[in-house]
Design a protein around this motif. Sequence first.
Motif, PDB file in Angstrom:
ATOM      1  N   TYR A  30       0.768  -1.186  -0.101  1.00  0.00           N
ATOM      2  CA  TYR A  30      -0.011  -0.037   0.200  1.00  0.00           C
ATOM      3  C   TYR A  30       0.795   1.220   0.103  1.00  0.00           C
ATOM      4  CZ  TYR A  30      -3.016   3.447   1.485  1.00  0.00           C
ATOM      5  OH  TYR A  30      -4.000   4.895   1.587  1.00  0.00           O
ATOM      6  N   ARG A 191     -21.442   4.587  -5.273  1.00  0.00           N
ATOM      7  CA  ARG A 191     -19.855   4.128  -4.921  1.00  0.00           C
ATOM      8  C   ARG A 191     -19.912   2.519  -5.532  1.00  0.00           C
ATOM      9  NH1 ARG A 191     -18.481   7.885  -1.223  1.00  0.00           N
ATOM     10  NH2 ARG A 191     -19.141   9.805  -2.254  1.00  0.00           N
TER      11      ARG A 191
ATOM     12  N   ASP B 259      -4.711  15.769  -6.285  1.00  0.00           N
ATOM     13  CA  ASP B 259      -5.482  14.733  -7.033  1.00  0.00           C
ATOM     14  C   ASP B 259      -6.269  14.503  -5.845  1.00  0.00           C
ATOM     15  OD1 ASP B 259      -5.645  12.532  -9.571  1.00  0.00           O
ATOM     16  OD2 ASP B 259      -5.607  11.706  -7.576  1.00  0.00           O
ATOM     17  N   PHE B 261      -8.138  11.488  -4.916  1.00  0.00           N
ATOM     18  CA  PHE B 261      -7.945  10.172  -4.548  1.00  0.00           C
ATOM     19  C   PHE B 261      -6.326   9.855  -4.056  1.00  0.00           C
ATOM     20  CE2 PHE B 261     -11.903   9.559  -6.547  1.00  0.00           C
ATOM     21  CZ  PHE B 261     -12.671   9.202  -4.949  1.00  0.00           C
ATOM     22  N   GLY B 262      -5.325  10.772  -4.670  1.00  0.00           N
ATOM     23  CA  GLY B 262      -4.108  10.529  -4.456  1.00  0.00           C
ATOM     24  C   GLY B 262      -3.947  11.262  -2.898  1.00  0.00           C
ATOM     25  N   ALA B 264      -6.549  11.344  -0.789  1.00  0.00           N
ATOM     26  CA  ALA B 264      -7.122  10.622   0.061  1.00  0.00           C
ATOM     27  C   ALA B 264      -6.063   9.130   0.329  1.00  0.00           C
ATOM     28  CB  ALA B 264      -8.359  10.083  -0.577  1.00  0.00           C
ATOM     29  N   ALA B 265      -5.364   8.949  -0.374  1.00  0.00           N
ATOM     30  CA  ALA B 265      -4.548   7.807  -0.168  1.00  0.00           C
ATOM     31  C   ALA B 265      -3.413   8.282   0.938  1.00  0.00           C
ATOM     32  CB  ALA B 265      -4.103   7.217  -1.381  1.00  0.00           C
ATOM     33  N   GLY B 266      -2.929   9.663   0.635  1.00  0.00           N
ATOM     34  CA  GLY B 266      -1.944  10.000   1.342  1.00  0.00           C
ATOM     35  C   GLY B 266      -2.437  10.337   2.807  1.00  0.00           C
ATOM     36  N   ALA B 287     -16.312  12.607  -2.663  1.00  0.00           N
ATOM     37  CA  ALA B 287     -16.272  11.331  -2.677  1.00  0.00           C
ATOM     38  C   ALA B 287     -15.270  10.754  -1.536  1.00  0.00           C
ATOM     39  CB  ALA B 287     -16.168  10.576  -3.804  1.00  0.00           C
TER      40      ALA B 287
END
Lengths: 210, 387
Positions: A30, A191, B259, B261-262, B264-266, B287
Amino acid sequence: MSGMDLLFTWIAAGLTLAIFSFLYRDNPFYKFAEHIYVGSAAAYWFIYLWFFDVKPKLIDAWISNTGFERYILIVPAFLSFLMLLRFIPKVAWLSRWAIAFTVGMGAGLGITGAIQGYIVPQVKAGMLPLWTGQWGNSLNYIILVVSTVTTLVYFFFSKEHKGGLGFLAKVGIMFIMIAFGASFGSTIMARISLLIGRLYFLFHDWLHLV
Amino acid sequence: MFLTLALGLLISQTTPDTLTPPPLIPLPVTHVRAYDKPNDDGGAIVVEWELSPMDSLITKYEIFRLEGSPDAEPVSAGFVLRGTTKFEDVGVQNGKPYYYFVRSWLNSEYMDSEITSEPAIASAQWFHRGRLNALIILVFFVGVLLYFLQRAKSGGELYIRRIAGLEAIDDAVGRSTELGRPILFVLGLEPISNIATLAGLAILKRVAYKAAQYGTKLIVPCFDPVVYVAAQEVTKEGYTEAGRPDLYNEGDVFFLSYDQFGYAAGVDGIMVRERPGAVFLQGYFYAESLILAETGNSIGAIQISGTTAVTQLPFFIAATDYTLIGEEMYAASAYLSKDPLSLATIKGEDLVKLIFILLFLLGSILETISLLTGADLHFLTRFFTTY
């Protein structure tokens, strides 16, 4: 499928699985995918902002325009330059001017936009006849008027929500929660369609199982 | 046999000429007039006409523009379907006279209308008269605010009810300190011009102030570059006001990604690695809201969320401990600072809300009477009509 397509499909599938692995717990896969995502997004947006903002709206516009339309570009260029002064600690405070300009502009546009776009149409849409001659329609309109008024009462901050006001505020929050419940359900459906899209990519494009 | 074939040939050659009707010529449209489009920034002329009596057969109407004089070379400005009586020509320049005529097409046949007798000249208007209602509301709103500001200056008492989400801020910072964990503050995805982001920054200042008092680390990953700069300033100010500028670390307020979702991932990665004791999600979200709130929940952090995004509020209500719904966020700045001048703005908003409640009720009663009696009592709905 060409060799390059195959390679990129495997990379995309691997990164998808690496991101999904977060569902188990944080792990090196991840972390790897996350850092690639954040890094590539930074690079992508740098290029995007250069080619879709700075170059066409400032540099090309400066070259192609004349007169007022050309010299007005000095204002955004100057404000952008002020933002860059953050790198020089002694004059870093000058970047506040650019921020102040953006905040002021945003608040000003926000006020007129909210009045024209939300308040005026919403008030008009809320002025509904309480009896139309049909039970169904009338009930619908009564619910709309009552829910709008009680919701506004909930956002009334000047008085403690006690007694009659408290009752109306409770009715208001009940309507808010019903609306949120409906919104929750419909968004979850959207979603799930995103999840289906990703699973379809894995099972169809990558594994060719479906 | 030969005679039959010859007769058949003769019929096949003569029939089409005798059965084909003459081409149908369409009747033209009438009363063509052109005028400057009202309430715009120029560059548009409206052309109107009355339909051709053969409108049901018409294929299309083509609008022609003549620049400068009625004798100029006509240029096609566009097409509209039958049944249409209006066309907006946006290919014109301000200050130049234009004449128009409309061509009615019926398959390949056409007929032109008369050319407009008066020229139309496009121009920009300073004021949109259709939005006079918005101006009146704005002036009234400003007047109410000024009244309450004056009242606050003269020392009048301004009461604001308790807002649970805002009361919990100090507790959340305290809990994080007790656990020896940092605080994470997320400002959402919108730029600084968004009012929700500004409200988020006001809350950030309070959190920074409290974090400085308790000596707790505050992490602020940012999505927007300008918000990032503003967040640095606000955090620094909070630390300075608390008398602990030495604790402020510029590296704790940083730009993460532009970005969705970038980002969000971070932020998820930061949550699981830093394990903050308190997570603040204050701003405008999309979202990614549930991803962030669920991750915060999974690490056991106390979470206080707030947004004006109606579609994301349900997720915050479901996954976080306290949620500031819409306007509660806007009230945060005044509520937290207890500054009389800021409180006055909340009072002003409340009075305007009260007036709108009365208007809703009055409007509904008037609409009901209008519907039941046939009387024209629609003046309130007419006032609130947007153009």
